[in-house]
Design a protein around this motif. Structure first.
Motif, PDB file in Angstrom:
ATOM      1  N   GLU A  97       7.365 -10.007  -3.496  1.00 48.40           N
ATOM      2  CA  GLU A  97       6.514  -8.978  -2.892  1.00 48.40           C
ATOM      3  C   GLU A  97       6.941  -7.576  -3.328  1.00 48.40           C
ATOM      4  OE1 GLU A  97       7.730 -11.545  -1.349  1.00 48.40           O
ATOM      5  OE2 GLU A  97       6.019 -12.619  -0.505  1.00 48.40           O
ATOM      6  N   ASP A  98       8.233  -7.315  -3.256  1.00 49.71           N
ATOM      7  CA  ASP A  98       8.723  -5.992  -3.645  1.00 49.71           C
ATOM      8  C   ASP A  98       8.494  -5.738  -5.132  1.00 49.71           C
ATOM      9  OD1 ASP A  98       9.531  -5.410  -1.092  1.00 49.71           O
ATOM     10  OD2 ASP A  98      11.623  -5.988  -1.406  1.00 49.71           O
ATOM     11  N   ALA A  99       8.709  -6.758  -5.951  1.00 52.21           N
ATOM     12  CA  ALA A  99       8.514  -6.601  -7.390  1.00 52.21           C
ATOM     13  C   ALA A  99       7.049  -6.348  -7.706  1.00 52.21           C
ATOM     14  CB  ALA A  99       9.008  -7.844  -8.127  1.00 52.21           C
ATOM     15  N   ALA A 100       6.144  -7.067  -7.019  1.00 53.30           N
ATOM     16  CA  ALA A 100       4.713  -6.871  -7.242  1.00 53.30           C
ATOM     17  C   ALA A 100       4.289  -5.464  -6.856  1.00 53.30           C
ATOM     18  CB  ALA A 100       3.922  -7.903  -6.433  1.00 53.30           C
ATOM     19  N   ARG A 101       4.823  -4.983  -5.723  1.00 54.08           N
ATOM     20  CA  ARG A 101       4.476  -3.632  -5.267  1.00 54.08           C
ATOM     21  C   ARG A 101       4.964  -2.590  -6.262  1.00 54.08           C
ATOM     22  NH1 ARG A 101       7.250  -3.825  -0.942  1.00 54.08           N
ATOM     23  NH2 ARG A 101       5.721  -5.155   0.100  1.00 54.08           N
ATOM     24  N   ALA A 102       6.167  -2.765  -6.779  1.00 51.57           N
ATOM     25  CA  ALA A 102       6.726  -1.797  -7.722  1.00 51.57           C
ATOM     26  C   ALA A 102       5.947  -1.769  -9.033  1.00 51.57           C
ATOM     27  CB  ALA A 102       8.191  -2.121  -7.993  1.00 51.57           C
ATOM     28  N   ALA A 103       5.459  -2.930  -9.468  1.00 48.24           N
ATOM     29  CA  ALA A 103       4.736  -3.009 -10.741  1.00 48.24           C
ATOM     30  C   ALA A 103       3.244  -2.759 -10.586  1.00 48.24           C
ATOM     31  CB  ALA A 103       4.961  -4.378 -11.381  1.00 48.24           C
ATOM     32  N   GLY A 104       2.762  -2.674  -9.347  1.00 43.21           N
ATOM     33  CA  GLY A 104       1.340  -2.422  -9.112  1.00 43.21           C
ATOM     34  C   GLY A 104       0.458  -3.605  -9.465  1.00 43.21           C
ATOM     35  N   ILE A 105       0.951  -4.822  -9.201  1.00 44.71           N
ATOM     36  CA  ILE A 105       0.185  -6.025  -9.510  1.00 44.71           C
ATOM     37  C   ILE A 105       0.215  -6.958  -8.303  1.00 44.71           C
ATOM     38  CG2 ILE A 105       0.616  -5.920 -12.001  1.00 44.71           C
ATOM     39  CD1 ILE A 105       2.872  -7.918 -11.659  1.00 44.71           C
ATOM     40  N   SER A 106      -0.530  -8.053  -8.384  1.00 45.91           N
ATOM     41  CA  SER A 106      -0.557  -8.992  -7.273  1.00 45.91           C
ATOM     42  C   SER A 106       0.729  -9.806  -7.216  1.00 45.91           C
ATOM     43  CB  SER A 106      -1.748  -9.949  -7.432  1.00 45.91           C
ATOM     44  OG  SER A 106      -1.529 -10.831  -8.524  1.00 45.91           O
ATOM     45  N   ARG A 107       0.988 -10.368  -6.046  1.00 48.51           N
ATOM     46  CA  ARG A 107       2.191 -11.188  -5.876  1.00 48.51           C
ATOM     47  C   ARG A 107       2.139 -12.406  -6.784  1.00 48.51           C
ATOM     48  NH1 ARG A 107       3.949 -15.686  -3.567  1.00 48.51           N
ATOM     49  NH2 ARG A 107       5.981 -15.746  -2.502  1.00 48.51           N
ATOM     50  N   THR A 108       0.962 -13.010  -6.914  1.00 43.62           N
ATOM     51  CA  THR A 108       0.826 -14.199  -7.748  1.00 43.62           C
ATOM     52  C   THR A 108       1.151 -13.898  -9.202  1.00 43.62           C
ATOM     53  OG1 THR A 108      -0.868 -15.099  -6.272  1.00 43.62           O
ATOM     54  CG2 THR A 108      -0.746 -16.015  -8.504  1.00 43.62           C
ATOM     55  N   LEU A 109       0.631 -12.763  -9.697  1.00 47.86           N
ATOM     56  CA  LEU A 109       0.902 -12.390 -11.083  1.00 47.86           C
ATOM     57  C   LEU A 109       2.372 -12.032 -11.269  1.00 47.86           C
ATOM     58  CD1 LEU A 109      -0.308 -11.942 -13.875  1.00 47.86           C
ATOM     59  CD2 LEU A 109      -0.835  -9.582 -13.207  1.00 47.86           C
ATOM     60  N   ALA A 110       2.942 -11.353 -10.282  1.00 45.74           N
ATOM     61  CA  ALA A 110       4.359 -11.013 -10.363  1.00 45.74           C
ATOM     62  C   ALA A 110       5.213 -12.270 -10.409  1.00 45.74           C
ATOM     63  CB  ALA A 110       4.766 -10.147  -9.176  1.00 45.74           C
ATOM     64  N   ALA A 111       4.885 -13.253  -9.570  1.00 51.19           N
ATOM     65  CA  ALA A 111       5.645 -14.502  -9.547  1.00 51.19           C
ATOM     66  C   ALA A 111       5.598 -15.186 -10.912  1.00 51.19           C
ATOM     67  CB  ALA A 111       5.091 -15.427  -8.471  1.00 51.19           C
ATOM     68  N   TYR A 112       4.440 -15.195 -11.535  1.00 55.11           N
ATOM     69  CA  TYR A 112       4.295 -15.830 -12.849  1.00 55.11           C
ATOM     70  C   TYR A 112       5.196 -15.159 -13.887  1.00 55.11           C
ATOM     71  CZ  TYR A 112       2.212 -16.962 -17.376  1.00 55.11           C
ATOM     72  OH  TYR A 112       2.018 -17.330 -18.685  1.00 55.11           O
ATOM     73  N   HIS A 113       5.141 -13.831 -13.952  1.00 54.76           N
ATOM     74  CA  HIS A 113       5.916 -13.117 -14.961  1.00 54.76           C
ATOM     75  C   HIS A 113       7.411 -13.147 -14.654  1.00 54.76           C
ATOM     76  CE1 HIS A 113       2.666 -11.739 -17.448  1.00 54.76           C
ATOM     77  NE2 HIS A 113       2.040 -11.182 -16.428  1.00 54.76           N
ATOM     78  N   LEU A 114       7.770 -13.069 -13.381  1.00 57.00           N
ATOM     79  CA  LEU A 114       9.188 -13.144 -13.022  1.00 57.00           C
ATOM     80  C   LEU A 114       9.783 -14.491 -13.409  1.00 57.00           C
ATOM     81  CD1 LEU A 114       9.010 -11.424  -9.515  1.00 57.00           C
ATOM     82  CD2 LEU A 114      10.271 -10.543 -11.498  1.00 57.00           C
TER      83      LEU A 114
END
Length: 230
Positions: free
Chosen positions: A40-57
């Motif tokens: 959640e924090d990573a998605a907020r920092a990158a300005g993207i959705s949680r789902t997309l952040a999870a994929y890239h992380l």
């Protein structure tokens, strides 16, 4: 251990994960945090959705660039607290690529070993002088920019201290800690001198996960002596 060519090929494959702009933003954010971060924090920092952040992380973790752990949010525990959340931290392993193959780390190991074997102290003083000169050449009026350019990842704190979140010579420091700390100290002092600041602001303060040097708050200018009364 593998050949130099094989290591470079593996590193190229792993570093290619950072070709994507979103992954670079996520990697930079995770690397800027002291503690592992959740999706959640990573998605907020990158300005993207949680789902997309999870994929890239997870892709960055698969490439060995991020370490994964699991923990519940602070204050949550016991029955009904849910599963621990996946968290990410920057991996300590280093990735370097040289084409054609070069191994400057090996050269540094040889030189550091030779200096460590010098019991006269001459090599140690030569390191200090060379590091200070290099720091003066790299420094300037913007200390933060100079430290960043040299890989220290400066992080100012509320009290004016500049914490250095990365040691640019981490691999060498594991085997030659005292020598590398000495080099870091005088390199940063040279940068301070270049900006017209007191070199004594740089002090040794070894801590886990940090450079061994911190930059203390700027020392106040001494008050002028009062003029004698006629």
């Amino acid at each position: 251990m593998g050949t130099s060519e094989g290591r470079d090929r593996d590193a190229i494959s792993e570093l290619s994960s950072l070709e994507d702009a979103v992954r670079r933003r996520l990697y930079a954010y995770v690397g800027s945090c002291d503690d592992p971060v959740d999706r959640e924090d990573a998605a907020r920092a990158a300005g993207i959705s949680r789902t997309l952040a999870a994929y890239h992380l997870d892709k960055l973790a698969d490439a060995g660039l991020l370490d994964v752990s699991y923990a519940r949010a602070a204050g949550r525990g016991g029955p009904g607290a849910g599963r621990p959340a996946k968290r990410y931290a920057r991996a300590e392993r280093e990735l370097t690529v040289s084409v054609p193959p070069r191994d400057y780390g090996l050269l540094a190991e040889v030189l550091a070993g030779a200096m460590a074997a010098d019991r006269s102290g001459t090599a140690r003083e030569a390191v200090a002088e060379a590091a200070r000169a290099t720091g003066r050449a790299a420094g300037g009026p913007d200390l933060t920019a100079a430290l960043t350019a040299c890989g220290y990842e400066p992080s100012p704190t509320d009290d004016g201290t500049i914490d250095l979140r990365n040691c640019p010579f981490h691999r060498l420091a594991r085997e030659h800690t005292e020598l590398v700390c000495w080099l870091n100290l005088h390199l940063v002092r040279g940068m301070l001198e270049a900006g017209g600041q007191p070199p004594a602001r740089a002090v040794l303060a070894p801590r886990p996960g940090r450079c061994c040097v911190v930059v203390d708050p700027a020392q106040p200018e001494p008050e002028p002596e009062p003029e004698p009364e006629p």
